[in-house]
Design an enzyme around this catalytic site. Structure first.
Site, PDB file in Angstrom:
ATOM      1  N   ASP A  68       0.873  -1.172   0.000  1.00 27.51           N
ATOM      2  CA  ASP A  68       0.000   0.000   0.000  1.00 27.51           C
ATOM      3  C   ASP A  68       0.911   1.223   0.000  1.00 27.51           C
ATOM      4  O   ASP A  68       2.007   1.172  -0.548  1.00 27.51           O
ATOM      5  CB  ASP A  68      -0.946  -0.015   1.207  1.00 27.51           C
ATOM      6  N   HIS A 125       2.346   2.160  -3.057  1.00 26.73           N
ATOM      7  CA  HIS A 125       1.409   3.078  -3.697  1.00 26.73           C
ATOM      8  C   HIS A 125       1.930   4.509  -3.676  1.00 26.73           C
ATOM      9  O   HIS A 125       1.161   5.445  -3.945  1.00 26.73           O
ATOM     10  CB  HIS A 125       0.044   3.014  -3.014  1.00 26.73           C
TER      11      HIS A 125
END
Length: 480
Positions: free
Chosen positions: A278, A304
């Site tokens: 993430d 991310h």
């Protein structure tokens, strides 16, 4: 704080938006980040030393030890006994015994949990041992995710978690065992997270480390691997240094954020290597304002991106992001599941003002979303907390080997909430973009967004500050 007015930008914007836009095209102010003078931490002197009694080469232990982790009480008792000493409880190996196995722990004020090189502290796989007071069940899927306490909670000032790095570069490790099955099930923590995402629900998985109200806290020279959920949350504190941290969890492991500051001030994350499934960093302002944050000299793999949001409702300000590299794949070749570089995200039910954010000398490789300023990150029927991004400066950005279809997203929410962005010394191998409601100023930039609803572009005759396009190299993730 140095301040330079970009008069031309205000004039150009005013021609399109009138008085409203003239006030939106703001003066450019460089972020200064953490107000502390931060230097490399040091390992404190030892209060108590605990020696490992267990060994493992596959993250597994005997059934009796798994059911009742044998090291919980002795680690917690030592931490409690050393409270307030500003010294360390050190975990160390003994011969082939290199492992500690524990249920959740609390690090109180004035003490540090220190793990020696070659030694690993493993988190229990028994979901019930993390159970919080919430009605949500830890280890289950629900509409909310409050069912689990973290593996380690750091709850007081002048405290932290550190490792000892040896001459070969190895350092102590905390292993969340997210890829191992939850005790008495055939489902891993990561599989639970994936299933929750597929069902548009939330997984009740334990965070690895949560600092809560811990002023002057430290995370230093420690490996954090295989978290079941977020690796590190720093919340409601003033003064946090993360230095020499190596986070290694696959890019495919859902919701395994690296380091997330929230409702805090004076935070530095430096000289760290972060790989997860993430956000590498997610700076939040969801339960209080966050300000004075420095993210410097770090390397990101398969994440991310270096992110702000999505919770920004109480405000995020004075964020300095400097000398970082971002790669779109992790060390095993897994491509990020949401492949972003520099990213500010929010949405109307969680939005607020994000202001004075400066990115200096960023290098990207294999990234799909090179710059993403997105006030509509998630759908929302609410209009009570509309995001607004102001005084965002990208000073020195280079992308190479970008993913197919790579693009930048530069958006404000509407004509009353215009994103203010300055781009200088930007060299991207893809100049594709989408833009709306943005007042953009550029100098020596290959990205010059000029089309889109409510978009103005002003080309500056001189830079906001002196700078250059960075010269980029991308280190491999170090051996653990």
């Amino acid at each position: 704080m140095p301040r330079l007015t970009i008069a031309a930008a205000a004039t150009a914007a005013a021609l399109v938006f009138g008085t409203l836009a003239a006030t939106t095209a703001q003066a450019a102010s460089i972020a200064t980040g953490d107000s502390r003078s931060v230097s490399q931490p040091a390992v404190p002197s030892v209060c108590q030393t605990l020696t490992a009694n267990l060994a493992t080469s596959n993250e597994q232990f005997s059934s009796s030890n798994e059911a009742s982790p044998p090291d919980t009480s002795r680690i917690q008792n030592a931490l409690n006994a050393c409270k307030g000493t500003n010294k360390a409880v050190e975990l160390t190996n003994s011969g082939s015994n290199n492992a500690f196995l524990s249920a959740p722990l609390t690090v109180p004020s004035g003490v540090y949990l220190v793990i020696n090189a070659g030694t690993t502290l493993y988190a229990t796989r028994v979901a019930s041992q993390y159970q919080s007071s919430s009605s949500d069940t830890c280890g289950a899927i629900s509409s909310s995710d409050n069912g689990c306490n973290p593996f380690i909670k750091v709850s007081g000032a002048n405290s932290g978690i550190e490792g000892i790095r040896n001459s070969s570069g190895s350092q102590g490790t905390i292993d969340g065992r997210g890829g191992q099955s939850i005790w008495s099930t055939s489902t891993t923590w990561w599989q639970l997270a994936t299933t929750a995402g597929n069902e548009n629900k939330k997984q009740n998985n334990p965070r690895l480390i949560v600092f809560s109200g811990a002023n002057n806290a430290t995370l230093y020279n420690i490996n954090l691997v295989n978290a079941a959920f977020f690796h590190v949350t720093y919340k409601s504190g003033n003064g946090f240094t993360a230095w020499g941290v190596r986070i290694k969890t696959p890019a495919t492991a859902r919701n395994t954020d690296g380091i997330d500051p929230d409702a805090s001030s004076n935070v530095t994350v430096e000289n760290s290597y972060i790989q997860d499934g993430d956000d590498g960093i997610a700076i939040k302002g969801g339960s209080g304002a966050t300000s004075n944050v420095t993210i410097a000299n770090n390397h990101f793999y398969g994440t991310h991106g270096i992110s702000i949001g999505s919770e920004t409702n109480d405000g995020v300000s004075n964020i300095l992001v400097k000398n970082n590299t971002v790669q779109g794949t992790d060390s095993s070749g897994n491509v990020s599941t949401l492949n972003s570089g520099l990213r500010i995200k929010s949405y109307p039910s969680k939005g607020g003002t994000v202001s004075t954010v400066t990115y200096i000398n960023t290098c990207e490789s294999g990234i799909a979303h090179l710059i993403e300023l997105n006030p509509r990150y998630s759908s929302s029927s609410s209009t009570s907390n509309i995001p607004e991004f102001t005084n965002i400066i990208v000073d020195g950005l280079k992308s190479q080997n970008s993913a197919s279809g790579a693009t930048s997203i530069i958006e404000g929410y509407n004509s009353s909430h215009i994103t203010g962005l300055t781009l200088q010394y930007v060299s991207l191998d893809s100049s594709s973009y989408t833009a709306q409601y943005a007042a953009i100023s550029t100098y020596s930039s290959s990205l010059n967004p000029s089309s889109g609803t409510g978009v103005t572009l002003t080309k500056l005759s001189s830079p906001v500050t002196s700078g250059s396009v960075p010269s980029c190299s991308f280190p491999s993730f170090p051996s653990l």
